[in-house]
Write an enzyme that holds these catalytic residues in place. Sequence first.
Site, PDB file in Angstrom:
ATOM      1  N   ILE A  14      -3.059   9.773   5.180  1.00 19.34           N
ATOM      2  CA  ILE A  14      -2.012  10.687   5.633  1.00 19.34           C
ATOM      3  C   ILE A  14      -1.640  11.712   4.565  1.00 19.34           C
ATOM      4  O   ILE A  14      -1.021  12.728   4.852  1.00 19.34           O
ATOM      5  CB  ILE A  14      -0.768   9.896   6.090  1.00 19.34           C
ATOM      6  CG1 ILE A  14       0.087  10.767   7.021  1.00 19.34           C
ATOM      7  CG2 ILE A  14       0.054   9.418   4.882  1.00 19.34           C
ATOM      8  CD1 ILE A  14       1.158   9.992   7.752  1.00 19.34           C
ATOM      9  N   GLY A  15      -2.024  11.443   3.292  1.00 22.26           N
ATOM     10  CA  GLY A  15      -1.765  12.422   2.234  1.00 22.26           C
ATOM     11  C   GLY A  15      -0.791  11.975   1.166  1.00 22.26           C
ATOM     12  O   GLY A  15      -0.177  12.818   0.503  1.00 22.26           O
ATOM     13  N   LYS A  16      -0.673  10.679   0.955  1.00 26.12           N
ATOM     14  CA  LYS A  16       0.274  10.180  -0.050  1.00 26.12           C
ATOM     15  C   LYS A  16      -0.145  10.590  -1.463  1.00 26.12           C
ATOM     16  O   LYS A  16       0.680  11.058  -2.251  1.00 26.12           O
ATOM     17  CB  LYS A  16       0.372   8.652   0.052  1.00 26.12           C
ATOM     18  CG  LYS A  16       0.888   8.149   1.389  1.00 26.12           C
ATOM     19  CD  LYS A  16       1.031   6.647   1.416  1.00 26.12           C
ATOM     20  CE  LYS A  16      -0.307   5.927   1.292  1.00 26.12           C
ATOM     21  NZ  LYS A  16      -1.195   6.184   2.438  1.00 26.12           N
ATOM     22  N   ARG A  20      17.917  14.740  12.635  1.00 28.45           N
ATOM     23  CA  ARG A  20      18.152  16.124  12.228  1.00 28.45           C
ATOM     24  C   ARG A  20      19.464  16.292  11.465  1.00 28.45           C
ATOM     25  O   ARG A  20      19.769  17.391  10.997  1.00 28.45           O
ATOM     26  CB  ARG A  20      18.155  17.031  13.462  1.00 28.45           C
ATOM     27  CG  ARG A  20      16.842  17.003  14.221  1.00 28.45           C
ATOM     28  CD  ARG A  20      16.842  17.969  15.382  1.00 28.45           C
ATOM     29  NE  ARG A  20      16.991  19.350  14.951  1.00 28.45           N
ATOM     30  CZ  ARG A  20      17.047  20.380  15.788  1.00 28.45           C
ATOM     31  NH1 ARG A  20      16.972  20.171  17.095  1.00 28.45           N
ATOM     32  NH2 ARG A  20      17.180  21.605  15.327  1.00 28.45           N
ATOM     33  N   HIS A  65       0.846  -1.184   0.000  1.00 25.45           N
ATOM     34  CA  HIS A  65       0.000   0.000   0.000  1.00 25.45           C
ATOM     35  C   HIS A  65       0.884   1.237   0.000  1.00 25.45           C
ATOM     36  O   HIS A  65       1.693   1.441   0.911  1.00 25.45           O
ATOM     37  CB  HIS A  65      -0.899   0.014   1.239  1.00 25.45           C
ATOM     38  CG  HIS A  65      -1.729   1.245   1.377  1.00 25.45           C
ATOM     39  ND1 HIS A  65      -2.710   1.587   0.474  1.00 25.45           N
ATOM     40  CD2 HIS A  65      -1.717   2.234   2.299  1.00 25.45           C
ATOM     41  CE1 HIS A  65      -3.269   2.727   0.839  1.00 25.45           C
ATOM     42  NE2 HIS A  65      -2.678   3.143   1.952  1.00 25.45           N
ATOM     43  N   ASP A  82      -1.980   4.029  -4.667  1.00 21.78           N
ATOM     44  CA  ASP A  82      -2.737   3.154  -3.771  1.00 21.78           C
ATOM     45  C   ASP A  82      -2.093   1.778  -3.600  1.00 21.78           C
ATOM     46  O   ASP A  82      -1.786   1.372  -2.484  1.00 21.78           O
ATOM     47  CB  ASP A  82      -4.191   2.997  -4.241  1.00 21.78           C
ATOM     48  CG  ASP A  82      -5.043   2.306  -3.198  1.00 21.78           C
ATOM     49  OD1 ASP A  82      -5.044   2.769  -2.032  1.00 21.78           O
ATOM     50  OD2 ASP A  82      -5.694   1.295  -3.518  1.00 21.78           O
ATOM     51  N   GLU A 108      -6.224   8.652  -6.973  1.00 21.71           N
ATOM     52  CA  GLU A 108      -7.419   8.902  -6.166  1.00 21.71           C
ATOM     53  C   GLU A 108      -7.141  10.013  -5.158  1.00 21.71           C
ATOM     54  O   GLU A 108      -6.212   9.916  -4.349  1.00 21.71           O
ATOM     55  CB  GLU A 108      -7.850   7.637  -5.422  1.00 21.71           C
ATOM     56  CG  GLU A 108      -9.086   7.862  -4.564  1.00 21.71           C
ATOM     57  CD  GLU A 108      -9.311   6.764  -3.536  1.00 21.71           C
ATOM     58  OE1 GLU A 108     -10.231   6.913  -2.709  1.00 21.71           O
ATOM     59  OE2 GLU A 108      -8.550   5.776  -3.534  1.00 21.71           O
TER      60      GLU A 108
END
Length: 340
Positions: free
Chosen positions: A158-160, A244, A139, A178, A203
């Site tokens: 989450i915004g992929k 970081r 996925h 997807d 999508e």
Amino acid sequence: MADFVTVDEVVKKLNLTVKSGIDFINRKVKVSDISRPGLELTGYFDFYPADRIQILGRTEISYIKSISHLNRMAVFEEMCEAETPAFLVTRDLEVPPELMAVATSNGIPVISSSIATSQVSSMLEQFLSDQLAKRVSIHGVFVEIYGLGVLITGESGIGKSETALELLKRGHLLIADDRVEIHQMNQNSLIGEPPEILRHLLEIRGLGIIDVMSLFGVGAVRDRADINFKVELVNWDNNNRYDRIGTQFKKDEILGIEVPRVTVPIRVGRDIPGIIEAAAMNYRSKLMGFDAAKTFDNNLNQLIAKNSKIDQENESEEQRQKDHAAAKPLNKDTNDQDHA
């Protein structure tokens, strides 16, 4: 992973000709390796790989013509085993009639190609390796950024896909949204491609399914690509200590192959597509030998060494002054004694 490929699929894919055994064209090919019989033609069958497609080129056909009819029949009888998928004759060479007769009696098709043996061997191995390779479905979203295949993963919602849409607008390419079908190309590389039903589609929640090729053009999509790099999107957690400096990439294992990975935390105001672009460029620069983290580490070590040297010099100067101050009373006493 497909368990087998039929000879019919091989014929159609490589545009081959069926010389005999059309009724057996659905015979199964279960291994991606191929065989060019050499010693077998002389009668040596101790290590004969019977489960492979047997390829006969100019050298093999020339030798077959040099032996007697009875020897040909005996050799072909030995070569036609129950698991032998097919015989392939290259360069449009004349197929020995003994081969067609024995193969037909054993239910094995004989096929031919007009191209050179090395070329058809390479094409056949590539096709069989692709079809019979280990596969897994993941996925995520798969895009190509600056020539690198970047697999974007993260929990649902989450915004992929939205990130992929913005990357498309910046000129990058969509491969899969997807679901990403991944198969092992060789021991060191993975290939990612979309399921057929989702090819070129994206999508977006609240908008629905969009056809990327229609909106952005044929130059915005690819059907497959190597997986070079992985980006995992996660929700921002104030209690988590994120990398970081980036001295080294973490690695995830897919089908036994390690894929470099970075984790990108999501929060309001962060330009996630831009960060992923930078991550791809940074990874490419590391492949070329330029590592910003190592540069920072070297600069830090040099600064530490420089400060340490200054501290040592200051300590030496301070000690010298202390020694000088301690010596002054001694000099005064010595002078007083001299005057007396």
